[in-house]
Design a protein around this motif. Structure first.
Motif, PDB file in Angstrom:
ATOM      1  N   VAL A   1       0.813  -1.205  -0.087  1.00 20.92           N
ATOM      2  CA  VAL A   1       0.050   0.019   0.047  1.00 20.92           C
ATOM      3  C   VAL A   1       1.065   1.179   0.004  1.00 20.92           C
ATOM      4  CG1 VAL A   1      -1.747   1.182   1.405  1.00 20.92           C
ATOM      5  CG2 VAL A   1      -2.072  -1.271   1.216  1.00 20.92           C
ATOM      6  N   PHE A   2       1.935   1.443   0.710  1.00 20.62           N
ATOM      7  CA  PHE A   2       2.738   2.500   0.769  1.00 20.62           C
ATOM      8  C   PHE A   2       3.267   2.891  -0.657  1.00 20.62           C
ATOM      9  CE2 PHE A   2       6.869   4.589   1.046  1.00 20.62           C
ATOM     10  CZ  PHE A   2       6.456   5.550   2.043  1.00 20.62           C
ATOM     11  N   GLU A   3       3.939   1.708  -1.551  1.00 18.79           N
ATOM     12  CA  GLU A   3       4.269   2.049  -2.851  1.00 18.79           C
ATOM     13  C   GLU A   3       3.153   2.596  -3.554  1.00 18.79           C
ATOM     14  OE1 GLU A   3       7.714  -1.147  -3.253  1.00 18.79           O
ATOM     15  OE2 GLU A   3       5.764  -1.763  -3.930  1.00 18.79           O
ATOM     16  N   ALA A   4       2.054   2.180  -3.551  1.00 13.22           N
ATOM     17  CA  ALA A   4       0.827   2.606  -4.199  1.00 13.22           C
ATOM     18  C   ALA A   4       0.523   3.850  -3.778  1.00 13.22           C
ATOM     19  CB  ALA A   4      -0.360   1.742  -3.849  1.00 13.22           C
ATOM     20  N   ALA A   5       0.515   4.238  -2.578  1.00  4.87           N
ATOM     21  CA  ALA A   5       0.522   5.909  -1.917  1.00  4.87           C
ATOM     22  C   ALA A   5       1.388   6.703  -2.646  1.00  4.87           C
ATOM     23  CB  ALA A   5       0.388   5.890  -0.440  1.00  4.87           C
TER      24      ALA A   5
ATOM     25  N   THR B   1      -4.720   4.111  -6.429  1.00  2.00           N
ATOM     26  CA  THR B   1      -5.519   3.653  -5.136  1.00  2.00           C
ATOM     27  C   THR B   1      -5.358   2.196  -5.260  1.00  2.00           C
ATOM     28  OG1 THR B   1      -7.236   3.563  -7.007  1.00  2.00           O
ATOM     29  CG2 THR B   1      -7.187   5.557  -5.791  1.00  2.00           C
ATOM     30  N   VAL B   2      -6.142   1.598  -3.982  1.00  2.00           N
ATOM     31  CA  VAL B   2      -6.086   0.222  -3.863  1.00  2.00           C
ATOM     32  C   VAL B   2      -7.446  -0.146  -3.811  1.00  2.00           C
ATOM     33  CG1 VAL B   2      -5.347  -1.677  -2.077  1.00  2.00           C
ATOM     34  CG2 VAL B   2      -3.997   0.418  -2.449  1.00  2.00           C
TER      35      VAL B   2
ATOM     36  N   GLY C   1      -4.821   7.050   2.931  1.00  4.30           N
ATOM     37  CA  GLY C   1      -5.551   6.301   3.991  1.00  4.30           C
ATOM     38  C   GLY C   1      -5.466   5.023   4.424  1.00  4.30           C
ATOM     39  N   LEU C   2      -5.550   4.230   3.398  1.00  5.27           N
ATOM     40  CA  LEU C   2      -5.311   2.852   3.866  1.00  5.27           C
ATOM     41  C   LEU C   2      -3.803   2.619   4.462  1.00  5.27           C
ATOM     42  CD1 LEU C   2      -6.612  -0.200   3.770  1.00  5.27           C
ATOM     43  CD2 LEU C   2      -5.793  -0.560   1.574  1.00  5.27           C
TER      44      LEU C   2
END
Length: 124
Positions: free
Chosen positions: A31-35, A40-41, A57-58
């Motif tokens: 999730v950190f890399e996506a942010a 989005t996830v 947020g996730l």
């Protein structure tokens, strides 16, 4: 199909993901890399229920609860609340993946100071 929220059932230790490359394009594994890459996830259960979260947020949700933000670990940690409410028991997500869709659920965003601190930790 209404908005679906996925609840945490148990904690996992944090394991940092390492991005991978497919056809010379970065593919986030956590999730950190996506942010960090402004994605989005999307979390989908085997019965077709899905929710799209803003990755910031996730990530903050995982960080505050000391849960691994790795996509594979999240599949073993989260459960579909809509399936549970329908009496199907605990149903784990079939997939947690990056997405470019608009978020369908809101989680509180991290304070800017915390987000910048996390970015500095990774970049150093």
């Amino acid at each position: 199909m209404g908005m679906v929220s996925l609840r945490l059932f148990h904690f996992r230790s944090h394991a940092d993901g390492m991005s991978r490359y497919v056809d010379d394009l970065r593919v986030p594994t956590c999730v950190f890399e996506a942010a960090a890459w402004q994605e989005t996830v999307k979390i989908t259960c085997p019965h077709g229920h899905s929710v799209v979260h803003d990755a910031h947020g996730l990530w903050w949700w995982c960080y505050r609860r000391r849960v691994s933000d790795n996509f594979l670990d999240l599949c073993r940690t989260l459960a579909c609340s809509q399936c549970k409410d329908a009496g199907k028991g605990v149903v784990r997500p079939a997939s947690v993946a990056r997405s470019r869709e608009k978020p369908t659920a809101e989680l509180p965003l991290p304070p800017e100071r915390e987000w910048k601190r996390a970015l500095r930790r990774i970049r150093s």
